[in-house]
Write a protein that holds these residues in place. Sequence first.
Motif, PDB file in Angstrom:
ATOM      1  N   GLY A 209      51.922  32.171  37.955  1.00  0.00           N
ATOM      2  CA  GLY A 209      52.140  32.548  36.565  1.00  0.00           C
ATOM      3  C   GLY A 209      52.115  34.063  36.423  1.00  0.00           C
ATOM      4  O   GLY A 209      52.007  34.796  37.409  1.00  0.00           O
ATOM      5  N   ALA A 210      52.157  34.521  35.169  1.00  0.00           N
ATOM      6  CA  ALA A 210      52.222  35.957  34.903  1.00  0.00           C
ATOM      7  C   ALA A 210      50.999  36.705  35.443  1.00  0.00           C
ATOM      8  O   ALA A 210      51.072  37.887  35.740  1.00  0.00           O
ATOM      9  N   ASN A 211      49.876  35.965  35.591  1.00  0.00           N
ATOM     10  CA  ASN A 211      48.664  36.621  36.091  1.00  0.00           C
ATOM     11  C   ASN A 211      48.508  36.471  37.609  1.00  0.00           C
ATOM     12  O   ASN A 211      47.431  36.699  38.144  1.00  0.00           O
ATOM     13  N   SER A 245      47.579  41.686  44.696  1.00  0.00           N
ATOM     14  CA  SER A 245      47.088  42.178  43.408  1.00  0.00           C
ATOM     15  C   SER A 245      45.706  41.647  43.035  1.00  0.00           C
ATOM     16  O   SER A 245      45.274  41.797  41.903  1.00  0.00           O
ATOM     17  N   GLY A 246      45.010  41.029  43.971  1.00  0.00           N
ATOM     18  CA  GLY A 246      43.630  40.630  43.705  1.00  0.00           C
ATOM     19  C   GLY A 246      43.479  39.433  42.785  1.00  0.00           C
ATOM     20  O   GLY A 246      42.404  39.228  42.205  1.00  0.00           O
ATOM     21  N   GLU A 382      36.951  49.998  37.876  1.00  0.00           N
ATOM     22  CA  GLU A 382      37.055  50.035  36.407  1.00  0.00           C
ATOM     23  C   GLU A 382      37.353  51.445  35.920  1.00  0.00           C
ATOM     24  O   GLU A 382      38.162  51.666  35.022  1.00  0.00           O
ATOM     25  N   LEU A 383      36.652  52.399  36.543  1.00  0.00           N
ATOM     26  CA  LEU A 383      36.819  53.797  36.168  1.00  0.00           C
ATOM     27  C   LEU A 383      38.252  54.251  36.438  1.00  0.00           C
ATOM     28  O   LEU A 383      38.850  54.991  35.644  1.00  0.00           O
ATOM     29  N   LEU A 384      38.810  53.811  37.561  1.00  0.00           N
ATOM     30  CA  LEU A 384      40.187  54.196  37.880  1.00  0.00           C
ATOM     31  C   LEU A 384      41.143  53.629  36.826  1.00  0.00           C
ATOM     32  O   LEU A 384      42.058  54.314  36.367  1.00  0.00           O
ATOM     33  N   ARG A 385      40.905  52.371  36.424  1.00  0.00           N
ATOM     34  CA  ARG A 385      41.750  51.784  35.374  1.00  0.00           C
ATOM     35  C   ARG A 385      41.718  52.643  34.109  1.00  0.00           C
ATOM     36  O   ARG A 385      42.749  52.964  33.530  1.00  0.00           O
ATOM     37  N   GLU A 386      40.497  53.035  33.720  1.00  0.00           N
ATOM     38  CA  GLU A 386      40.338  53.847  32.511  1.00  0.00           C
ATOM     39  C   GLU A 386      41.078  55.159  32.615  1.00  0.00           C
ATOM     40  O   GLU A 386      41.783  55.567  31.705  1.00  0.00           O
ATOM     41  N   SER A 398      45.789  41.951  36.417  1.00  0.00           N
ATOM     42  CA  SER A 398      44.563  41.750  35.632  1.00  0.00           C
ATOM     43  C   SER A 398      43.447  41.204  36.523  1.00  0.00           C
ATOM     44  O   SER A 398      42.817  40.213  36.201  1.00  0.00           O
ATOM     45  N   SER A 399      43.246  41.819  37.680  1.00  0.00           N
ATOM     46  CA  SER A 399      42.238  41.329  38.613  1.00  0.00           C
ATOM     47  C   SER A 399      40.824  41.712  38.187  1.00  0.00           C
ATOM     48  O   SER A 399      40.608  42.765  37.596  1.00  0.00           O
ATOM     49  N   SER A 400      39.862  40.831  38.505  1.00  0.00           N
ATOM     50  CA  SER A 400      38.447  41.187  38.277  1.00  0.00           C
ATOM     51  C   SER A 400      37.912  41.960  39.470  1.00  0.00           C
ATOM     52  O   SER A 400      36.752  42.359  39.493  1.00  0.00           O
ATOM     53  N   LEU A 401      38.715  42.120  40.488  1.00  0.00           N
ATOM     54  CA  LEU A 401      38.317  42.859  41.698  1.00  0.00           C
ATOM     55  C   LEU A 401      38.888  44.277  41.601  1.00  0.00           C
ATOM     56  O   LEU A 401      39.824  44.515  40.830  1.00  0.00           O
ATOM     57  N   PRO A 402      38.323  45.198  42.378  1.00  0.00           N
ATOM     58  CA  PRO A 402      38.819  46.579  42.245  1.00  0.00           C
ATOM     59  C   PRO A 402      40.166  46.818  42.945  1.00  0.00           C
ATOM     60  O   PRO A 402      40.262  47.626  43.865  1.00  0.00           O
TER      61      PRO A 402
END
Length: 475
Positions: A209-211, A245-246, A382-386, A398-402
């Motif tokens: 799927g999309a995720n 993509s995790g 998370e910091l990199l995403r921000e 949209s992974s919960s992993l880095p």
Amino acid sequence: MTSLHSSPDQRAQLLAFISSRLEAFISGSKSKKVSARWDAPLIRDYARKLDLASGHHPEEVLDFIVEGLSEFAVHTPHPSYFGLFNPRSSYLSSLADYIVAVFNPQMAAWSHAPFANEIENYLVHEFGMKFGYPEENIDGTLSSGGAESNLTAVICALNDRVPDFKAKGLIGIEKQPVLYVSAESHHSVVKAASITGLGMDAVRSIAVGANQQIDIKALNEQIEKDKEAGFWPFLIVGTAGTTGSGAIDDLGSLSAIAKKEQMWFHVDAAYGGAITISEDHRKVLAGIELSDSITLDLHKWFSVPMGGSIFLTQHPSILVKSFRIKTQYMPTDGEGYRAVDPYESSIQWSRRFMGLKFFLPLAVIGWQGYEETINGQVAVGELLREKLLNHGWQISNSSSLPIICFTHPSLIEQPNLVSRVIDKITDSGEAWISMYPVNGLPTIRACITNYATTDQELEELIDSLEKARNWVLNN
Ligand SMILES: *Cc1c(COP(=O)(O)O)cnc(C)c1O
């Protein structure tokens, strides 16, 4: 030195010599370029530089090796290596590998290396508990990597479902067996299908799927179709942390389908499985405790040198059922010690003590120390995403992993802009990142598997990205 013998003085001198060279590499890891474009003929010539007919001074040879490895390798220990799960190995882990090489315990038979075997059994047990397997059912084996662990899973699934598989092989199976993975799964499963003689066509690659998670509806439909067409569905492999993509498949739903269809359910958690040691984050693996087996790599998120992986199962007799072979020349006293000989419960025979490179750092920093390390890397991700969002980049996964897949609105127009930005950065040696398509669009992929990566490297990466993006748009 003219023979393989060494004196205490020579050993002390060589160790001091190589220690100082290694220390220069470790403490200077950031001063090196992460990567480069290789001049293959030059490297081939360099590798053959030493005439081997007669010997050379050991320090000359050590310098030759250290220079070769320093100059001609992608520096995965570099804190700006945002790569494919190749970690910076901890010093304690590297030390463990040296200790193992010196003692060289033979793992094949329990009675040849009982301490080393019991350390590995201890690790298997600890990890089984972390994944939520019932204590009395935990079994497993160390392996060279995720590919071997996944191959072990396919072999166990066949032996579990086909009573005489070990003797008769595939010929003894009436219907053609087929197995199911997501289109984002790791290709070592495909390789396992080809090695085991199932054939690569036996792998049903199910759409995501999309995720990027396996599409459960499409999986159910394919299973029905296969059954109608006379195939035999025997194995589902869910992925917990896809390499691209995790993504983590819906493990609870996969388990339910496997149960209903009487299939083996394996979870390939080669990279992502490490998160099971984190109280804060382990919920993302929900359902993994229902699996028949799990692949977990040590040499990915646990910062140990290659190769080391764990295959876990909650069917305590399946490994022996799958791998036991009787010989005249092997010690057979394992059973007498109420122990299983690894050569009878795994693919390998003579084998290295792979568990120590994880056990040693674990015993020093404890699960608590490892948990903080993993949590720290999730936070850096998370910091990199921000930071990316603040600088106008878009996150595509949209992974919960880095693992962060991203692109920039200005790069979406033309298909090759993203890969040119990546090439510009990797050629410069400032950082290592890679390209991965998410939902059909090329993205830049950055993964945090290095415990030495900090805010500073993230700032530098953002700078490099901005510079490269401007350069690509103007050239
Ligand atoms: C890396 C990886 C593998 C293969 O593991 P190796 O240790 O490289 O043999 C398998 N599955 C997944 C999900 C991986 O990330």
